[in-house]
Design an enzyme around this catalytic site. Structure first.
Site, PDB file in Angstrom:
ATOM      1  CE  LYS A 104      -3.036  -7.212   1.511  1.00  0.00           C
ATOM      2  NZ  LYS A 104      -4.361  -6.578   1.590  1.00  0.00           N
ATOM      3  CB  SER A 163       3.136  -3.241   4.118  1.00  0.00           C
ATOM      4  OG  SER A 163       3.346  -2.726   2.817  1.00  0.00           O
TER       5      SER A 163
END
Length: 411
Positions: A61, A311
């Site tokens: 992110k 992720s």
């Protein structure tokens, strides 16, 4: 199931991702690519793990948040930024803002895990707790933006954010130029959209596969309808991909560029997280384990070499305990038995001794003598055992029956 519609002008193209890559130089890490012998044997081709769980703030992110905030005009920076997130996006915005000297306010749900709240504050953001679910938190953040003039930083529905996430795809091509399939977890869709925009422009032959949690799978019905649709009350342990509606911009890219969207169950997510921890020695959150779950559920359904994008790795320790227990149960590592034995001194010790010989670890014992179902000289014992897997479970039950015990397998 493959989704291919006529191409339309893309909101993010390769040049955008290349520009984001330059902007992130010295900011985001080029994360490691680790091989997995176990997954490679299952798939029948090389499998590599792209370790964004080792990125700064523990997830991908930071990439999109930094590119988005770095692109703000001076007057926008002066007004500050605001975001809403249960964890990973919050931390990415907080660190990106600190690095760029921009004031940040992050709204988080009132039940957000304390380690994620603390980390977001430590990265420099002012944290405000609001709402029980992320939709309420999002509304509070947008109200704050309207009231103060702060710029709202969306977690996935902005070209700069998508371009930043797409830099993961460029790194994959550099680190594994022979890649044939890239598997990515999908929530709102920013990560897989960015990766597809970058990779398909350079290597259109590479297959890009998105993975959603079964209880929060908004993309399959959206792609079937031809536009984003909402899934009411999305439910999954994978909070990083628990999104009820695709983003408009990611949807346009995914609709045209992503080859397939798959779904995985909660049991498959738990087993994948356990595999990452035991076999790869990597701490991965449930959303980050989604690509591995897809490989485990259909190992021969992917053309190799395969790159699975891990992720993120931000998982609350208490949640990790519950997930690991669930994963071990799903993998057949726990066995619950009910058996009867003669109620005499030493009978329980003898039975437990036989389990020790069979290399089973006793987690819990419940000993009943007074049930009316039991004979005068009988006792009943309920056991929960830690085992080595399904074959070991069958071996234990068979050995106890062979020793003369009446055995009922409960799970």
């Amino acid at each position: 199931m493959s989704f291919r519609l006529p191409a339309a002008p893309h909101p993010v193209i390769l040049d955008d991702v290349l520009g984001a890559q330059k902007m992130l130089s010295g900011v985001a890490r080029t994360t490691a690519m680790e091989g997995s012998r176990h997954l490679s044997q299952l798939v029948g081709a090389p499998v590599h793990l792209k370790c964004e769980n080792l990125q700064r703030t523990g997830s991908f992110k930071l990439r999109g948040a930094y590119v988005r905030i770095a692109g703000l005009r001076p007057e926008e920076r002066a007004a500050g930024v605001v975001a809403a997130s249960a964890g990973n996006h919050a931390q990415g915005v907080a660190l990106a803002s600190s690095l760029l000297g921009v004031r940040s306010t992050v709204f988080m749900p009132e039940g957000a895990p304390l380690p994620k709240v603390a980390a977001t504050r430590e990265y420099g953001a002012e944290v405000r707790l609001s709402g029980q679910v992320i939709e309420e938190t999002l509304d509070a953040a947008q109200e704050y933006a309207h009231a103060t003039g702060a710029v709202f930083i969306h977690p996935f529905d902005h070209p700069d954010v998508i371009a930043g996430q797409g830099t993961v795809g460029l790194e994959i091509l550099e680190q594994c130029p022979e890649v044939r399939t890239i598997v990515v977890g999908v929530g709102g869709g920013g990560l897989v959209a960015g990766i597809a925009a970058a990779v398909k422009a350079v290597r259109p032959d590479v297959r890009v596969v998105g993975v959603q949690a079964e209880g929060a799978a908004a993309y399959p019905p959206s792609l079937a309808a031809g536009h984003p649709v909402s899934v009411p009350a999305p439910a999954t342990m994978a909070d990083g991909i628990r999104v009820g509606r695709p983003g408009d911009l990611p949807f346009a890219l995914i609709d045209d560029l992503v080859d397939e969207i798959r779904t995985v169950t909660e049991d498959e997510l738990s087993s994948a997280l356990l595999l990452c921890l035991e076999r790869a020695k990597l701490v991965v959150e449930p959303a980050g384990a989604a690509p591995v779950a897809a490989l485990l559920s259909d190992p021969r359904g992917f053309t190799g070499p395969v790159v699975a994008v891990l992720s993120g790795g931000n998982v609350d320790p208490l949640l990790m305990q519950r997930i690991l227990r669930h994963g071990m149960a799903a993998a057949g590592r726990y066995l619950s038995l009910r058996l009867r034995l003669t109620d005499r001194p030493g009978a329980l010790a003898a039975m437990l001794g036989s389990l020790t010989v069979l290399d089973a670890n006793v987690l819990d014992v419940s000993h009943v003598r007074t049930d009316p179902r039991l004979g005068l000289t009988e006792a009943e014992v309920e056991l929960q055992l830690e085992t080595k897997g399904p074959e070991h479970c069958a071996e234990l039950a068979a050995a106890l029956r062979a020793a003369g015990y009446t055995v009922t397998v409960m799970g």
